[in-house]
Write an enzyme that holds these catalytic residues in place. Structure first.
Site, PDB file in Angstrom:
ATOM      1  CG  ASP A   1      -0.332  -0.247   2.535  1.00  0.00           C
ATOM      2  OD1 ASP A   1       0.905  -0.154   2.633  1.00  0.00           O
ATOM      3  OD2 ASP A   1      -1.064  -0.534   3.498  1.00  0.00           O
TER       4      ASP A   1
ATOM      5  CG  HIS B   1      -6.268  -1.204   7.939  1.00  0.00           C
ATOM      6  ND1 HIS B   1      -6.243   0.172   8.067  1.00  0.00           N
ATOM      7  CD2 HIS B   1      -5.010  -1.611   8.215  1.00  0.00           C
ATOM      8  CE1 HIS B   1      -5.028   0.558   8.397  1.00  0.00           C
ATOM      9  NE2 HIS B   1      -4.258  -0.504   8.500  1.00  0.00           N
TER      10      HIS B   1
ATOM     11  CD  GLU C   1      -8.901   1.958   6.418  1.00  0.00           C
ATOM     12  OE1 GLU C   1      -9.019   1.132   7.341  1.00  0.00           O
ATOM     13  OE2 GLU C   1      -8.071   2.887   6.451  1.00  0.00           O
TER      14      GLU C   1
ATOM     15  CG  ASN D   1      -9.454  -0.117  10.909  1.00  0.00           C
ATOM     16  OD1 ASN D   1      -8.438  -0.753  10.608  1.00  0.00           O
ATOM     17  ND2 ASN D   1      -9.939   0.847  10.150  1.00  0.00           N
TER      18      ASN D   1
HETATM   19  C1  GLP Z   1      -1.049   0.743   8.516  1.00  0.00           C
HETATM   20  C2  GLP Z   1      -0.695   0.213   7.117  1.00  0.00           C
HETATM   21  C3  GLP Z   1      -0.665  -1.277   7.075  1.00  0.00           C
HETATM   22  C4  GLP Z   1       0.010  -1.758   8.342  1.00  0.00           C
HETATM   23  C5  GLP Z   1      -0.938  -1.544   9.491  1.00  0.00           C
HETATM   24  C6  GLP Z   1      -0.374  -1.877  10.864  1.00  0.00           C
HETATM   25  O1  GLP Z   1      -2.071   1.685   8.464  1.00  0.00           O
HETATM   26  N1  GLP Z   1      -1.507   0.684   6.059  1.00  0.00           N
HETATM   27  O2  GLP Z   1      -0.029  -1.759   5.905  1.00  0.00           O
HETATM   28  O3  GLP Z   1       0.301  -3.120   8.213  1.00  0.00           O
HETATM   29  O4  GLP Z   1      -1.477  -0.235   9.465  1.00  0.00           O
HETATM   30  O5  GLP Z   1       0.654  -0.992  11.231  1.00  0.00           O
HETATM   31  P1  GLP Z   1       1.650  -1.275  12.447  1.00  0.00           P
HETATM   32  O6  GLP Z   1       2.450  -2.467  12.033  1.00  0.00           O
HETATM   33  O7  GLP Z   1       2.517  -0.039  12.560  1.00  0.00           O
HETATM   34  O8  GLP Z   1       0.811  -1.545  13.630  1.00  0.00           O
END
Ligand code: GLP
Length: 246
Positions: free
Chosen positions: A67, A137, A142, A135
């Site tokens: 992403d 995702h 989302e 959440n």
């Molecule tokens: C972000 C990204 C994801 C990521 C997730 C968890 O918003 N878009 O690709 O895997 O949330 O992030 P983290 O590993 O910092 O908890």
């Protein structure tokens, strides 16, 4: 979806490394989609260490960004490609030509079609490594995203803007839109590894494992995939009912 438990974030990094290396040894010319965020950082460190001792292992592999933020410039400090480069591809010595990355300023319809075409041309994704949003995702898919969705531009959910604020300073610093591989795109991968670490993920991991499967919780799609692994540490599993874990 199969569960693998890790002791802590560092152990999760080692176990995730082993999954990635296993895929690479089976198919050296693998195409992998890799998440950014904090969760995969120890895995990236471990993989970079392997790449430094065995650079040939990574030579035929190709990488695609899972992403990206939309509507930012190519050299914006918040670009998720820069995160991937800083944490993994630069220390691992991976050629930039081997990375298929979203160009955030390009026309999003053309850009998303280009990424889908690149994946198809390669013969599909061999491995997807995902993080878990608070959440539920995956990528920037989302809640409410169709399980059949393809790569596209999306509006970030308020909860994602809140959690991403910790990366960039404040909520005002978080771009409002993203580009993401779709859930339908991700489901077609030959292997899927979902990572979850820390107590801040305990509630969503419990929902993921014990709640209903549905589009309200994007990651729950992985419960329908026998090729998916949830690799979570003890803190992330702390709210999961013991009977379900054993
Ligand atoms: C972000 C990204 C994801 C990521 C997730 C968890 O918003 N878009 O690709 O895997 O949330 O992030 P983290 O590993 O910092 O908890």
């Amino acid at each position: 979806m199969r569960l693998i438990e890790a002791e802590d974030h560092e152990d999760l990094g080692r176990k995730a490394r082993d999954v990635v290396i296993g895929v690479l040894r089976t198919r050296p010319a693998s195409l992998m989609a890799l998440a950014t965020g904090n969760t995969p950082v120890p895995m990236f460190r471990e993989l970079a260490a392997v790449a430094r001792t065995d650079p040939l292992l990574f030579q035929q592999a190709r990488f695609v960004t899972l992403d990206e933020y939309a509507d930012i410039t190519s050299d914006d400090r918040r670009r998720l490609l820069s995160w991937l480069n800083r944490e993994f591809t630069s220390p691992a010595g991976i050629d930039q030509q081997h990375i298929i990355a979203f160009e955030p300023r390009a026309d999003h319809l053309i850009e998303c079609a280009r990424i889908e075409d690149a994946i198809a041309e390669h013969g599909g994704l061999d491995l997807v490594v995902l993080g878990l949003g608070p959440n539920g995702h995956i990528g920037f898919n989302e809640p409410g995203s169709s399980f059949a969705s393809r790569t596209r531009k999306v509006a970030l959910a308020a909860e994602s803007i809140r959690s991403n604020a910790s990366y960039w300073g404040s909520e005002a610093d978080v771009p409002r839109n993203g580009l993401t591989l779709g859930i339908g795109t991700l489901r077609e991968a030959r292997s899927i590894l979902l990572l979850a670490s820390g107590a801040s993920k305990a509630a969503i991991v419990a929902r993921l494992m014990q709640g209903p499967v549905g589009e309200a919780l994007p990651a729950s799609v992985l419960r329908l995939c026998t090729k998916a692994i949830l690799l979570a540490d003890h803190a992330a599993l702390s709210e999961v009912d013991h009977l379900i874990r054993s």
